[in-house]
Motif scaffolding. Sequence first.
Motif, PDB file in Angstrom:
ATOM      1  N   THR A 165       0.839  -1.198   0.000  1.00 36.52           N
ATOM      2  CA  THR A 165       0.000   0.000   0.000  1.00 36.52           C
ATOM      3  C   THR A 165       0.875   1.249   0.000  1.00 36.52           C
ATOM      4  N   CYS A 166       0.304   2.338  -0.462  1.00 37.40           N
ATOM      5  CA  CYS A 166       0.984   3.635  -0.509  1.00 37.40           C
ATOM      6  C   CYS A 166       0.252   4.603   0.407  1.00 37.40           C
ATOM      7  N   ALA A 167       0.955   5.089   1.443  1.00 37.33           N
ATOM      8  CA  ALA A 167       0.441   6.144   2.324  1.00 37.33           C
ATOM      9  C   ALA A 167      -0.961   5.833   2.847  1.00 37.33           C
ATOM     10  N   GLU A 168      -1.162   4.607   3.306  1.00 33.18           N
ATOM     11  CA  GLU A 168      -2.453   4.190   3.840  1.00 33.18           C
ATOM     12  C   GLU A 168      -2.373   3.949   5.333  1.00 33.18           C
ATOM     13  N   HIS A 211       2.544  -2.270   4.321  1.00 34.63           N
ATOM     14  CA  HIS A 211       2.782  -0.876   3.947  1.00 34.63           C
ATOM     15  C   HIS A 211       4.057  -0.819   3.097  1.00 34.63           C
ATOM     16  N   GLY A 212       4.023  -0.015   2.050  1.00 34.43           N
ATOM     17  CA  GLY A 212       5.173   0.101   1.167  1.00 34.43           C
ATOM     18  C   GLY A 212       5.795   1.479   1.220  1.00 34.43           C
ATOM     19  N   LYS A 213       6.923   1.614   0.522  1.00 36.66           N
ATOM     20  CA  LYS A 213       7.609   2.895   0.365  1.00 36.66           C
ATOM     21  C   LYS A 213       7.836   3.078  -1.134  1.00 36.66           C
ATOM     22  N   CYS A 214       7.212   4.090  -1.722  1.00 40.71           N
ATOM     23  CA  CYS A 214       7.372   4.299  -3.165  1.00 40.71           C
ATOM     24  C   CYS A 214       8.798   4.762  -3.483  1.00 40.71           C
ATOM     25  N   ILE A 215       9.310   5.685  -2.687  1.00 40.39           N
ATOM     26  CA  ILE A 215      10.739   6.003  -2.749  1.00 40.39           C
ATOM     27  C   ILE A 215      11.375   5.149  -1.664  1.00 40.39           C
ATOM     28  N   ASP A 216      11.876   4.009  -2.095  1.00 36.66           N
ATOM     29  CA  ASP A 216      12.132   2.864  -1.222  1.00 36.66           C
ATOM     30  C   ASP A 216      13.625   2.646  -1.025  1.00 36.66           C
ATOM     31  N   CYS A 239       7.896   6.905   2.436  1.00 33.93           N
ATOM     32  CA  CYS A 239       9.001   7.257   1.537  1.00 33.93           C
ATOM     33  C   CYS A 239      10.162   7.911   2.287  1.00 33.93           C
ATOM     34  N   VAL A 240      11.376   7.626   1.808  1.00 27.66           N
ATOM     35  CA  VAL A 240      12.561   8.273   2.377  1.00 27.66           C
ATOM     36  C   VAL A 240      12.789   9.615   1.676  1.00 27.66           C
ATOM     37  N   GLN A 241      13.739  10.375   2.191  1.00 27.94           N
ATOM     38  CA  GLN A 241      13.994  11.738   1.711  1.00 27.94           C
ATOM     39  C   GLN A 241      14.348  11.759   0.224  1.00 27.94           C
ATOM     40  N   SER A 242      13.801  12.748  -0.448  1.00 30.05           N
ATOM     41  CA  SER A 242      14.103  12.944  -1.871  1.00 30.05           C
ATOM     42  C   SER A 242      13.901  14.412  -2.210  1.00 30.05           C
ATOM     43  N   LYS A 280      13.159   8.968   6.872  1.00 24.66           N
ATOM     44  CA  LYS A 280      11.837   9.230   6.301  1.00 24.66           C
ATOM     45  C   LYS A 280      11.751  10.679   5.836  1.00 24.66           C
ATOM     46  N   ASP A 281      11.047  10.891   4.741  1.00 22.92           N
ATOM     47  CA  ASP A 281      10.885  12.237   4.203  1.00 22.92           C
ATOM     48  C   ASP A 281       9.961  13.046   5.117  1.00 22.92           C
ATOM     49  N   PRO A 282      10.471  14.100   5.743  1.00 25.29           N
ATOM     50  CA  PRO A 282       9.644  14.880   6.675  1.00 25.29           C
ATOM     51  C   PRO A 282       8.582  15.720   5.973  1.00 25.29           C
ATOM     52  N   ASN A 283       8.698  15.873   4.667  1.00 22.05           N
ATOM     53  CA  ASN A 283       7.750  16.706   3.924  1.00 22.05           C
ATOM     54  C   ASN A 283       6.521  15.935   3.454  1.00 22.05           C
ATOM     55  N   GLN A 284       6.480  14.636   3.727  1.00 27.24           N
ATOM     56  CA  GLN A 284       5.332  13.823   3.327  1.00 27.24           C
ATOM     57  C   GLN A 284       4.443  13.553   4.537  1.00 27.24           C
TER      58      GLN A 284
END
Length: 451
Positions: free
Chosen positions: A197-200, A211-216, A242-245, A232-236
């Motif tokens: 899943t994405c962001a569920e 649970h998945g990570k699209c930027i994995d 997802c991790v930082q990108s 983890k990306d703090p902006n999401q």
Amino acid sequence: MILSVSRRTDIPAFYSEWFYNRLKEGFVYVRNPMNIHQVSKVMLSPEVVDCIVFWSKNPRPMLARLDELKDYMYYFQYTINAYDKGMELSVPRKEGIINTFKELSDKIGPKRVIWRYDPILLTEKMDADYHVKYFEEIAKRLEGKTNTCVISFVDLYKKTQSNLKDTQAREPSQNEMVELATKMCQIAQEYGMVIQTCAEAIELESVGIKHGKCIDSVLIEDLLGVKLVVGKDPNQRKECGCVQSIDIGEYNTCAHGCKYCYANFKDSMVMRNRAAHDPLSPLLVGHLGADDKVTERKLFSFIKMPEEFKRGDIVKLKHPEKYRKSDDVFGYRINLYKIASLHGNEAKLESVSDMIPVSELLPVAVNGVEDRWIYYDPQIAAPFLFDDEKYDGGCRYFTYYMDALKAMTEGGKTYREMIEKKKLMYVHEVQHWLRKKENGVDGLKVNELKN
């Protein structure tokens, strides 16, 4: 850094020429969505770009020029939904985008093309049965071309509600999500795919979906053969794994016309921005103005560079199929080797007659997957694991070395705690540390299952 191309718009479909021009020039300008006059200069050198994650519904315009990405690692998040032109106004016909998916997979491999079936929304016409039927139709056509499918359920934000007001679309209920997920998981397994899943927020592990990570970071580590130091990306949002990108896209620029899109606010803004696009500009839309302030972002690679290899280190091979251990009597082909000696740019490995170029050697990550065959002497009888099994903390024929290091202490701390504090991420680095502690002996061995 990891480059996101892009959550905000479909750069592969509509701006691939611009993107390839940016790679040639080595940088891109990105406007701050909250303050458009704040512009970041993002350098695109392969030395700082660890991986590129492309998001697209139609990357066909990129395919003929993939050789220009040869210096970069990358993978695609590729969306194929079951919606018609009433929901996805300008997305190409399904047959065409499925053929593009297959062609892309043939070029770069199924691990690097991830199928997205999202977001899932319901209408009177497109109910749960509709999704199950067409999910299977797509899965059947993508069999063998991808390993992973990502699903998510629609969140009706204000801007998506406005776009969907004439469609009678609604969010699935909790029970509908579970029912859909159960059936989709069974279908995916039948065609050789794993669903994430994405962001569920909803927990679906009971039906076989994690649970998945699209930027994995896990996938990127696997593709690169190294470990990443990235959080983890703090902006999401909270549910996003997802991790930082760094995203180089811009909102209100995608021309697919999907009713459920959260990245387009108004069609008139999309048309205006599209008209202002210049493939030669460092900006996706327009050019710098007098009020714009450009600041170069401080960038760095997330890759944890391993220490240099030494005699006795445990390593793996980039191409293990080229070599055979003389003592692999059971034929398990365990991709773990000890360095017997180093001679300039070549290495002699234990139980391998050929000299191996050092460039063929890779570090082994400390994570209970590739290193699951490594134990700390002495050996203890317990069950062992095979290639398709991940170490879960249970017993095996030998004590997993990181578990054994829990029992070794100094100054009130275990060796394992000290290793984790020092952020040693590779087996050979643990060996180097142990040798300093244990008078030149590290005690780590590979269980070869010998006669």
